[in-house]
Design an enzyme around this catalytic site. Sequence first.
Site, PDB file in Angstrom:
ATOM      1  N   TYR A  56      57.729 -29.553 -14.155  1.00 32.88           N
ATOM      2  CA  TYR A  56      58.576 -28.377 -13.961  1.00 32.88           C
ATOM      3  C   TYR A  56      59.314 -28.021 -15.251  1.00 32.88           C
ATOM      4  O   TYR A  56      59.351 -26.868 -15.685  1.00 32.88           O
ATOM      5  CB  TYR A  56      59.536 -28.683 -12.816  1.00 32.88           C
ATOM      6  N   GLU A  57      59.900 -29.039 -15.903  1.00 29.47           N
ATOM      7  CA  GLU A  57      60.607 -28.793 -17.157  1.00 29.47           C
ATOM      8  C   GLU A  57      59.633 -28.349 -18.251  1.00 29.47           C
ATOM      9  O   GLU A  57      59.957 -27.491 -19.075  1.00 29.47           O
ATOM     10  CB  GLU A  57      61.354 -30.051 -17.594  1.00 29.47           C
ATOM     11  N   ASP A  59      56.879 -26.629 -17.791  1.00 30.30           N
ATOM     12  CA  ASP A  59      56.530 -25.231 -17.517  1.00 30.30           C
ATOM     13  C   ASP A  59      57.622 -24.279 -17.994  1.00 30.30           C
ATOM     14  O   ASP A  59      57.335 -23.183 -18.484  1.00 30.30           O
ATOM     15  CB  ASP A  59      56.291 -25.031 -16.022  1.00 30.30           C
ATOM     16  N   LYS A 139      47.359 -29.670  -3.979  1.00 31.83           N
ATOM     17  CA  LYS A 139      47.163 -29.932  -5.410  1.00 31.83           C
ATOM     18  C   LYS A 139      47.597 -31.368  -5.700  1.00 31.83           C
ATOM     19  O   LYS A 139      48.784 -31.684  -5.638  1.00 31.83           O
ATOM     20  CB  LYS A 139      47.977 -28.939  -6.236  1.00 31.83           C
ATOM     21  N   LYS A 310      42.676 -20.107  -3.728  1.00 39.05           N
ATOM     22  CA  LYS A 310      41.495 -19.577  -4.412  1.00 39.05           C
ATOM     23  C   LYS A 310      40.848 -18.489  -3.562  1.00 39.05           C
ATOM     24  O   LYS A 310      40.845 -18.579  -2.337  1.00 39.05           O
ATOM     25  CB  LYS A 310      40.450 -20.670  -4.644  1.00 39.05           C
ATOM     26  N   LYS A 334      53.506 -24.267  -7.140  1.00 42.09           N
ATOM     27  CA  LYS A 334      54.212 -25.523  -7.382  1.00 42.09           C
ATOM     28  C   LYS A 334      55.387 -25.612  -6.416  1.00 42.09           C
ATOM     29  O   LYS A 334      56.128 -24.650  -6.234  1.00 42.09           O
ATOM     30  CB  LYS A 334      54.703 -25.588  -8.831  1.00 42.09           C
ATOM     31  N   CYS A 428      65.931   6.522 -16.844  1.00 43.93           N
ATOM     32  CA  CYS A 428      65.789   5.429 -17.806  1.00 43.93           C
ATOM     33  C   CYS A 428      67.157   5.067 -18.385  1.00 43.93           C
ATOM     34  O   CYS A 428      67.898   5.961 -18.820  1.00 43.93           O
ATOM     35  CB  CYS A 428      64.841   5.844 -18.927  1.00 43.93           C
TER      36      CYS A 428
END
Length: 696
Positions: A56-57, A59, A139, A310, A334, A428
């Site tokens: 996680y860190e 990523d 996974k 998938k 995840k 905008c």
Amino acid sequence: MEIKKRIEELKNNQTGLTFYSSQELNDLEKIVKLREDLNKYRDSYYNDNKSLISDYEFDILLKELESLEEKYPQYKEISSPTTSVGASLKENKFKKVEHLHPMLSLANSYNIGEIVEFIERIKKKIPKEQELKYCLEVKLDGLSISLTYRQGKLVRAVTRGDGFIGEDVTENILEIASIVKTLPQAIDMEIRGEVVLPLASFEKLNNERLEKGEELFANPRNAASGTLRQLDSKIVKDRGLDAYFYFLVEADKLGLKSHSESIKFLESMGIKTTGIFELLETSKDIEKRINYWEKERESLPYETDGLVIKVDEINLWDEIGYTSKTPRWAIAYKFPAHQVSTVLNDVTWQVGRTGKLTPVAELQEVELSGSKVKRASLHNISEIQRKDIRIGDRVFIEKAAEIIPQVVKAIKEERTGNEKVIEEPTCCPICNHKLEREEGLVDIKCINEECPAKVQGEIEYFVSRDALNIMGLGSKIVEKFIDLGYIKTVVDIFDLKNHREALENIDKMGKKSIENLLNSIEESKNRDYDKILYALGIAEIGKVTSKILAKASKNIDKLMAMTFEDLTSIEGIGEIAANEIIAFFTKEKNQKIIQGLKEKGLKFEIKESEASVQNVNPNFVGKNFLFTGTLKHFTREQIKEEIEKLGGKNLSSVSKNLDYLIVGEKAGSKLKKAQEIPTIKILTEEEFIELKDKFD
């Protein structure tokens, strides 16, 4: 300029640093540090079987690096962790071997909103009438492995490595009891899976190591990886490794049409799978199963860090496509990272190069994963509305695969009634021009072609390293030139030489810097056609696609004249990319820019040295080829190169655009499909050689 040289240049000018150049210095030093750290973490993870930080860190850091590299594209490097998989292998007793097919990674997601976006992207790439099903699997957190069977015999086992080259660990794999050494059928196949150490075996192993006074393994993944790389195969056998398989490479060659069929086929061959496999149809279905497995994963006998989704239909995979690192038809979810709550004080909107508005949450400062956080991503207005997030809400935030944390949800139970609904902006925030949202899409865009934020983004992209690589036009200089009216479009870059005296009066623009900038601009006129195409910033057209288009079109006039059918017949160009190309060239503004760039001396054509056609074969020119089955006289890459050398094009699937299908041994479903289309000529490998040799 190399990044380290630029850092040195900024450091040598410490007394003259502005706020912006100081920010640039900090950012560039951060890029260098992130690359060093991430490579160190990858090397430790893949080669030493040690996790220095959590996935996680990792990523988070990788996403931060990706964002900084997007901000400073002129300093991108091929060796960056953002462009490669795994890690380079160290020297050891295991033989280094090339994968028969690259072992790609998977894109990571950390919330259901990203899964929804994934599914919407898929839907845009395929016909509306096409029914879609998605496979959901657990996974596993282990060591990725590829097994090759020949005539039913296990002949090779290779680790992922860097995705292209792995370690041959066949001897050790044979010691894992659950590995099938001989299949019930004498077939050739390659399968992918994960070697794991079951939680019970992990606990037993660490207890034994504790009694012996040995260093404990941090987690089952490191233990599995370390065990499989043991020099003594007996240790592998004694530790009780297990292996589960989840992918059959080129399943269509065995007549299988879907991923779900391939899993059943593996099971029929005695190959061990997790047995956790679900076919789902909607994002709602997927969300329900994600919520279920977030709770139930603790009951599994092995470590798992998420789920994989998938597209089930194999024949859609090539159409959906790939990035350089990941397939676009699959994504990993995840399991949630650490979350904290804070107050959403306000929402600001940022405008990007394409005009896309991105909402940013302004938060009451809070500490998350060891750092102070006061801003977070809200993704888009549709996500805000779907989650019903309001200003004044107490919200959960988490750090996941984002450069900044993301807002996960509002804690509605703590609402006081004073919260304000976040309104969709109509103008905008930069130029005050009206905004638009295309039907069916989630992004709001500023459509003012002269919006300063858009213009600046376009200029920075145009001069970036992967594009025209013009040195000396950093963000602040570009902003200054826009403010002074020197640059309104990319064409104006080539007129900066007419403002030499005025440039000398700009703060920090010395004569030497100006000379270098103008020389770099002049040199950029000689960039290759594909680089210039990339620099135009056409949506969906990256570096690789630019090369494909340049090769297929030879010059921009031919490219601009191509129809939708012409474009989609080019291998690597899908329907979405084709539509974006046509839309880009249809705009009068872009036509004027291209004409202006031509007048400034840019060559929108392949150079004569690249365009040599002396080797082409009249039987191949303009023809589309595809092969299926096992070939005797060529490898896959050899036959593709041969076809392209002779003037033909390689396709990845059977369609009405295909001219020739070359059939090898054990041809799969492609042959059957080709037989249903009368215009396709089916050749044996020998007939292909005969066709080739007529004019070779």
